[in-house]
Design a protein around this motif. Structure first.
Motif, PDB file in Angstrom:
ATOM      1  N   ASP A  81      -4.734  20.218  11.442  1.00 61.43           N
ATOM      2  CA  ASP A  81      -4.348  19.799   9.898  1.00 61.43           C
ATOM      3  C   ASP A  81      -3.283  19.041   9.839  1.00 61.43           C
ATOM      4  O   ASP A  81      -2.185  19.124  10.216  1.00 61.43           O
ATOM      5  N   GLU A  82      -3.607  17.799   9.246  1.00 61.63           N
ATOM      6  CA  GLU A  82      -2.541  16.847   8.771  1.00 61.63           C
ATOM      7  C   GLU A  82      -1.321  17.275   8.110  1.00 61.63           C
ATOM      8  O   GLU A  82      -0.203  16.943   7.984  1.00 61.63           O
ATOM      9  N   GLY A  83      -1.606  18.300   7.027  1.00 58.44           N
ATOM     10  CA  GLY A  83      -0.722  18.662   5.900  1.00 58.44           C
ATOM     11  C   GLY A  83      -0.538  17.666   5.013  1.00 58.44           C
ATOM     12  O   GLY A  83      -1.041  16.585   4.980  1.00 58.44           O
ATOM     13  N   ARG A  84       0.361  17.721   4.143  1.00 57.48           N
ATOM     14  CA  ARG A  84       0.996  17.055   3.105  1.00 57.48           C
ATOM     15  C   ARG A  84       2.247  16.472   3.514  1.00 57.48           C
ATOM     16  O   ARG A  84       3.125  17.223   3.912  1.00 57.48           O
ATOM     17  N   GLU A  85       2.505  15.252   2.988  1.00 57.61           N
ATOM     18  CA  GLU A  85       4.129  14.512   3.228  1.00 57.61           C
ATOM     19  C   GLU A  85       4.872  15.088   1.935  1.00 57.61           C
ATOM     20  O   GLU A  85       4.255  15.674   0.916  1.00 57.61           O
ATOM     21  N   ALA A  86       5.927  14.933   2.285  1.00 54.07           N
ATOM     22  CA  ALA A  86       7.188  15.555   1.035  1.00 54.07           C
ATOM     23  C   ALA A  86       6.663  14.354  -0.217  1.00 54.07           C
ATOM     24  O   ALA A  86       6.405  13.280   0.056  1.00 54.07           O
ATOM     25  N   ASP A  87       6.870  15.049  -1.135  1.00 56.95           N
ATOM     26  CA  ASP A  87       7.003  14.178  -2.466  1.00 56.95           C
ATOM     27  C   ASP A  87       8.124  13.099  -2.367  1.00 56.95           C
ATOM     28  O   ASP A  87       9.051  13.326  -2.014  1.00 56.95           O
ATOM     29  N   VAL A  88       7.631  11.803  -3.004  1.00 55.40           N
ATOM     30  CA  VAL A  88       8.714  10.986  -3.171  1.00 55.40           C
ATOM     31  C   VAL A  88       9.823  11.142  -4.190  1.00 55.40           C
ATOM     32  O   VAL A  88       9.340  11.600  -5.161  1.00 55.40           O
ATOM     33  N   LEU A  89      10.958  10.945  -3.599  1.00 56.85           N
ATOM     34  CA  LEU A  89      11.910  11.299  -4.667  1.00 56.85           C
ATOM     35  C   LEU A  89      12.242  10.207  -5.862  1.00 56.85           C
ATOM     36  O   LEU A  89      11.819   9.075  -5.460  1.00 56.85           O
ATOM     37  N   PRO A  90      12.483  10.752  -7.006  1.00 61.37           N
ATOM     38  CA  PRO A  90      12.903   9.769  -8.068  1.00 61.37           C
ATOM     39  C   PRO A  90      13.904   8.518  -7.736  1.00 61.37           C
ATOM     40  O   PRO A  90      14.752   9.167  -6.949  1.00 61.37           O
ATOM     41  N   ALA A  91      13.834   7.424  -8.389  1.00 63.19           N
ATOM     42  CA  ALA A  91      14.612   6.334  -8.146  1.00 63.19           C
ATOM     43  C   ALA A  91      16.215   6.723  -8.264  1.00 63.19           C
ATOM     44  O   ALA A  91      17.005   6.289  -7.843  1.00 63.19           O
ATOM     45  N   ASP A  92      16.366   7.725  -9.333  1.00 68.42           N
ATOM     46  CA  ASP A  92      17.848   7.948  -9.466  1.00 68.42           C
ATOM     47  C   ASP A  92      18.386   9.367  -9.099  1.00 68.42           C
ATOM     48  O   ASP A  92      19.176   9.874  -9.432  1.00 68.42           O
TER      49      ASP A  92
END
Length: 339
Positions: free
Chosen positions: A80-91
């Motif tokens: 299972d590849e799984g999911r990557e972490a969510d991208v953090l907001p620009a600020d």
């Protein structure tokens, strides 16, 4: 067992990364995939550990993970590849968020390492800010990984106790913390299990006898002793090119016995133990001590109360008709008088 199968796999993966044992790590990574861990989760755990065990071990472990993935792909196994972490907001403010996470970990009070301000910044902004912000591992699982890895690092007991305490603030239950030593003992090693066991007991104010472990990576533990009926407690045998490595759990000892028409040689290689001849004081055995036991001498040997013990043994000056004669047990009453 209060740890899930995936969490048990994370314990074994993290501890073997910290030990630098790549063969064992690869085996545990495979078991982790079978338990339901994804590539993303294992990769995240091994990446996080660079902050605790250093880049060399982390990078070696990530390389081992890549090898396992390639082998599984070649064998047609599903991974299972799984999911990557969510991208953090620009600020996103790593220092602000990391300070909040670290404060939660230590129990509601800001932790400021004023002796080394730059290290304090790295801890807050990078470790607890950047790394802990990645949401493909929970805070609880990250602390299970950290506690397991530090358990495999001799001399890091203060940090281990701090993370055992902090893990509870990050969602790890008391029961799960008490289960980590059992997983370490079963899947990693006795030394790692004892280190974690003592840290958990210290944090929870529980009684825990201080037992000195030995490293089975140096001298193998072997199999359960087939001559166990002549021992009190559990012992193990590992055959090693003409000599036998005997491992004794704390308090384990063999019965009084006599070697007829042969000399037995004992070489202590790890831990602490005792040797005693009938009618004489017991002799302490520590690494490097060598004892040649004359033929026809009634004696026993075994571990100290608070330590595992390993010795090599072989026979010399063996005459025709040589044999071993097992006699009465070394009772608790007798053993407890040994000093």
């Amino acid at each position: 067992m209060n740890l899930t199968d995936k969490q048990q796999a994370l314990v074994a993966i993290a501890a073997n990364e910290a030990r630098g044992n790549m063969d064992a790590l690869k085996s545990e990574v495979n078991k982790g995939f079978e338990a339901g861990l994804s590539i993303s989760e294992i990769k995240e755990a091994l990446s996080q550990l660079y902050a605790y065990t250093g880049f060399p071990r982390s990078l070696n472990a990530l390389g081992a993970l890549q090898q396992v993935i390639a082998q599984r792909t070649e064998a047609g196994l599903t991974t299972d590849e799984g999911r990557e972490a969510d991208v953090l907001p620009a600020d996103y403010d790593a220092l602000k968020q990391g300070t909040e996470v670290q404060t939660r970990l230590v129990g509601g009070q800001p932790f400021n390492y004023t002796f080394a301000p730059q290290t304090d910044y790295y801890l807050k902004a990078h470790l607890f800010g950047d790394i802990f912000a990645r949401n493909n591992l929970s805070f609880a699982d990250r602390e299970i990984v950290t506690v397991s890895a530090i358990s495999a690092l001799p001399g890091c007991e203060p940090q281990l106790k701090a993370h055992v305490s902090g893990a509870r603030n990050m969602g790890v239950t008391n029961a799960q913390l008490h289960d980590i030593p059992a997983v370490l003992r079963q899947r990693v090693g006795e030394a790692e299990a004892v280190r974690c066991e003592q840290a958990v007991a210290s944090v929870f104010g529980e009684a825990c006898q201080a037992v000195a472990p030995v490293d089975f990576n140096v001298w193998p533990k072997g199999i359960k002793n087939p001559y166990g009926k002549y021992f009190i407690g559990q012992s193990y045998l590992a055959e090693m090119d003409g000599v036998t490595n005997v491992t004794f759990e704390p308090r384990c000892r063999n019965n009084w016995h006599v070697h007829h028409k042969q000399v037995q040689v004992l070489i202590c290689v790890a831990g602490r133990g005792w040797y005693q001849e009938w009618g004489k004081p017991a002799v302490p055995m520590t690494p490097g001590i060598v004892i040649a036991i004359p033929a026809e001498t009634k004696h026993w040997h075994g571990a100290a109360r608070d330590s595992w013990f390993q010795h090599l043994t072989y026979h010399k000056d063996v005459q025709e008709g040589a044999s071993n004669e097992w006699l009465e047990p070394v009772t608790d009453e007798w053993y407890d008088t040994v000093e």
